[in-house]
Design a protein around this motif. Structure first.
Motif, PDB file in Angstrom:
ATOM      1  N   PRO A  56       0.815  -1.216   0.000  1.00  0.00           N
ATOM      2  CA  PRO A  56       0.000   0.000   0.000  1.00  0.00           C
ATOM      3  C   PRO A  56       0.848   1.265   0.000  1.00  0.00           C
ATOM      4  O   PRO A  56       0.407   2.315  -0.453  1.00  0.00           O
ATOM      5  N   GLY A  57       2.087   1.170   0.505  1.00  0.00           N
ATOM      6  CA  GLY A  57       2.979   2.317   0.491  1.00  0.00           C
ATOM      7  C   GLY A  57       3.343   2.765  -0.905  1.00  0.00           C
ATOM      8  O   GLY A  57       3.849   3.872  -1.097  1.00  0.00           O
ATOM      9  N   GLN A  58       3.101   1.913  -1.913  1.00  0.00           N
ATOM     10  CA  GLN A  58       3.330   2.284  -3.309  1.00  0.00           C
ATOM     11  C   GLN A  58       2.055   2.828  -3.959  1.00  0.00           C
ATOM     12  O   GLN A  58       2.050   3.091  -5.162  1.00  0.00           O
ATOM     13  N   SER A  59       1.021   3.001  -3.178  1.00  0.00           N
ATOM     14  CA  SER A  59      -0.230   3.558  -3.691  1.00  0.00           C
ATOM     15  C   SER A  59      -0.205   5.077  -3.591  1.00  0.00           C
ATOM     16  O   SER A  59       0.087   5.638  -2.526  1.00  0.00           O
ATOM     17  N   TYR A  60      -0.519   5.734  -4.694  1.00  0.00           N
ATOM     18  CA  TYR A  60      -0.554   7.199  -4.714  1.00  0.00           C
ATOM     19  C   TYR A  60      -1.611   7.724  -3.748  1.00  0.00           C
ATOM     20  O   TYR A  60      -1.344   8.649  -2.958  1.00  0.00           O
ATOM     21  N   ALA A  61      -2.810   7.137  -3.773  1.00  0.00           N
ATOM     22  CA  ALA A  61      -3.889   7.610  -2.903  1.00  0.00           C
ATOM     23  C   ALA A  61      -3.525   7.419  -1.432  1.00  0.00           C
ATOM     24  O   ALA A  61      -3.804   8.284  -0.593  1.00  0.00           O
ATOM     25  N   PHE A  62      -2.922   6.283  -1.112  1.00  0.00           N
ATOM     26  CA  PHE A  62      -2.518   6.003   0.266  1.00  0.00           C
ATOM     27  C   PHE A  62      -1.505   7.047   0.741  1.00  0.00           C
ATOM     28  O   PHE A  62      -1.656   7.638   1.820  1.00  0.00           O
ATOM     29  N   THR A  63      -0.474   7.290  -0.057  1.00  0.00           N
ATOM     30  CA  THR A  63       0.591   8.204   0.358  1.00  0.00           C
ATOM     31  C   THR A  63       0.089   9.644   0.427  1.00  0.00           C
ATOM     32  O   THR A  63       0.433  10.391   1.348  1.00  0.00           O
ATOM     33  N   ARG A  64      -0.729  10.033  -0.534  1.00  0.00           N
ATOM     34  CA  ARG A  64      -1.260  11.404  -0.513  1.00  0.00           C
ATOM     35  C   ARG A  64      -2.095  11.645   0.747  1.00  0.00           C
ATOM     36  O   ARG A  64      -1.972  12.699   1.387  1.00  0.00           O
ATOM     37  N   LEU A  65      -2.912  10.658   1.127  1.00  0.00           N
ATOM     38  CA  LEU A  65      -3.725  10.795   2.333  1.00  0.00           C
ATOM     39  C   LEU A  65      -2.849  10.777   3.582  1.00  0.00           C
ATOM     40  O   LEU A  65      -3.099  11.510   4.538  1.00  0.00           O
ATOM     41  N   TRP A  66      -1.801   9.963   3.555  1.00  0.00           N
ATOM     42  CA  TRP A  66      -0.879   9.926   4.694  1.00  0.00           C
ATOM     43  C   TRP A  66      -0.211  11.293   4.894  1.00  0.00           C
ATOM     44  O   TRP A  66      -0.151  11.816   6.006  1.00  0.00           O
ATOM     45  N   VAL A  67       0.287  11.869   3.811  1.00  0.00           N
ATOM     46  CA  VAL A  67       0.949  13.169   3.885  1.00  0.00           C
ATOM     47  C   VAL A  67      -0.009  14.230   4.438  1.00  0.00           C
ATOM     48  O   VAL A  67       0.375  15.046   5.287  1.00  0.00           O
ATOM     49  N   ALA A  68      -1.254  14.195   3.979  1.00  0.00           N
ATOM     50  CA  ALA A  68      -2.234  15.200   4.417  1.00  0.00           C
ATOM     51  C   ALA A  68      -2.587  15.034   5.889  1.00  0.00           C
ATOM     52  O   ALA A  68      -2.599  16.012   6.650  1.00  0.00           O
ATOM     53  N   THR A  69      -2.879  13.809   6.323  1.00  0.00           N
ATOM     54  CA  THR A  69      -3.327  13.601   7.697  1.00  0.00           C
ATOM     55  C   THR A  69      -2.181  13.701   8.706  1.00  0.00           C
ATOM     56  O   THR A  69      -2.412  14.058   9.859  1.00  0.00           O
TER      57      THR A  69
END
Length: 404
Positions: A56-69
């Motif tokens: 999941p760490g290679q998922s764009y949506a996952f990482t973008r949400l992680w960075v935001a939260t």
């Protein structure tokens, strides 16, 4: 980092190389694109993701949400893309942290995913050869404002006889990643469960059903998923409390997981829930990407009255029965050995930790951290040493009280 230089190795004795020497990658000259905003690398990222992900760490949506939260400052975000002929061949998404005064580049989600890796075109990286790949990574990191690159939990990835991540700095052995890969539930059942195992599962199921009505369901993001997530984290918190372990799912991290189960998260989260008389007794938090499912968290009730029915194992049994007949082909259960992984996983992937020093301070810090990690793994894989450490840990509070 010393201006205009990168470090050619990860040991304290490594030689500092000028950027010009690291710029050529064999007979190619890759273009390097560096950004502090994830949106800038979205086209390249989504190109890689379309070919499948390891985590999941290679998922764009996952990482973008992680960075935001996690409210990661823009200056601590680094996205490095290497292109050949205008086509991206590698992408490193990195977060800069200060650890003991050392600026370290690593993965955004850290230990919250079982493994992680650079996003790459595997075939083209394989064709570069060892020297070409080594120079590619050096070229990509030449302008990084940090002391050390530390990438934990990177899978060994063989492509056409090439270990394509081997040249990414110095490596040491890490944990093992466990996966179940089957074409159907029948294949999983016949491969992983013998007669004794089926009998044992049936007996546990009967004990649980004797306590009340057992139901199982799958939930997508939404209000009900949010309520189940709250219950799951309460169960995890109680488990951590009993083990005397700090709860990692608090603060900003908890905010991320809450955001993933909102309808507009963009993440294909699936919660598998086992209930007893309507009460949640076991949960598995999964992310589905293509035909792969990744379990990030699991929990079960700490109520001693229902432990004989093994609600956690009964929940997983129903997950296996469901997902492999609905198109899932790989179920990633994460790193580290557990009883449930022994029962269900037919694939074991070695993981490595990668270190690349970017300054002399980083070289020393990396050397110290590598040696500490080697000893830590030695303890984890030696039952006698592990028992000794656990006993000392249990005795520590009493010893501290006696010393007062």
């Amino acid at each position: 980092m010393a201006e205009g230089s990168v470090l050619g190795g990860a040991g304290a004795e490594a030689e500092l190389l000028p950027v010009a020497a690291a710029a050529a990658v064999g007979d190619i000259a890759p273009a390097i694109v560096v950004s502090r905003r994830i949106e800038d690398v979205a086209p390249a990222w989504q190109q890689f993701e379309a070919d499948g992900v390891l985590s999941p760490g290679q998922s764009y949506a996952f990482t973008r949400l992680w960075v935001a939260t996690q409210r990661v400052p823009e200056q601590d975000q680094l996205y490095i893309v290497a292109e050949l002929g205008g086509v991206a061949i590698a992408l490193l998404p990195l977060r800069r942290r200060k650890v003991g005064g050392i600026a370290v580049l690593s993965w955004f989600p850290g230990c919250h995913v079982g493994c992680n890796a650079p996003l790459v075109d595997p075939a083209r990286l394989a064709r570069l050869g060892p020297d070409g790949r080594r120079r590619l990574w050096q070229r990509m990191l030449a302008a990084a404002d940090a002391d050390l690159l530390h990438l934990p939990a990177v899978p060994v990835c063989e492509v056409d006889g090439n270990d394509i991540f081997a040249e990414l700095g110095t490596t040491i052995a890490g944990d093992t990643l466990y996966r179940a890969a089957f074409g159907s539930w029948e294949e999983a059942n016949s491969t992983q469960r013998n007669k004794s195992r089926r009998k044992h599962d049936r007996q546990q199921g009967e004990r649980l059903e004797a306590l009340g009505a057992v139901t199982f369901e799958e939930l997508a993001p939404g209000a009900e998923a949010g309520a189940v997530l709250e219950r799951m984290f309460r169960q995890r918190a109680e488990r951590f409390r009993r083990l005397g372990i700090a709860d990692p799912f608090v603060g900003d991290v908890r905010r991320f997981y809450d955001a993933t189960v909102t309808p507009d998260s963009g993440l294909p989260v699936r919660l598998h829930v086992l209930r007893l008389d309507g009460a949640v007794v076991a949960v598995r938090y999964n992310i589905v990407i293509g035909d792969r499912m990744f379990c990030l968290i699991s929990s079960m009730s700490e109520d001693a009255a229902i432990q004989g029915g093994s609600p956690g194992k009964q929940c997983l049994l129903r997950v296996m029965q469901k997902v492999f007949d609905e198109g899932i082909r790989v179920f990633d259960m994460g790193a580290g050995f557990t009883d449930e992984k022994r029962h269900w996983c037919n694939l074991q992937l070695p993981l490595r930790q990668h270190y690349l020093a970017l300054s002399m301070r980083g070289a020393v810090a990396g050397w110290l951290h590598r040696n500490w990690q080697v000893q830590r793994l030695r303890i984890k894989t030696n039952p006698t040493l592990l028992r000794l450490v656990k006993s000392l840990r249990s005795a520590a509070p009493a010893l501290a009280r006696g010393a007062r």
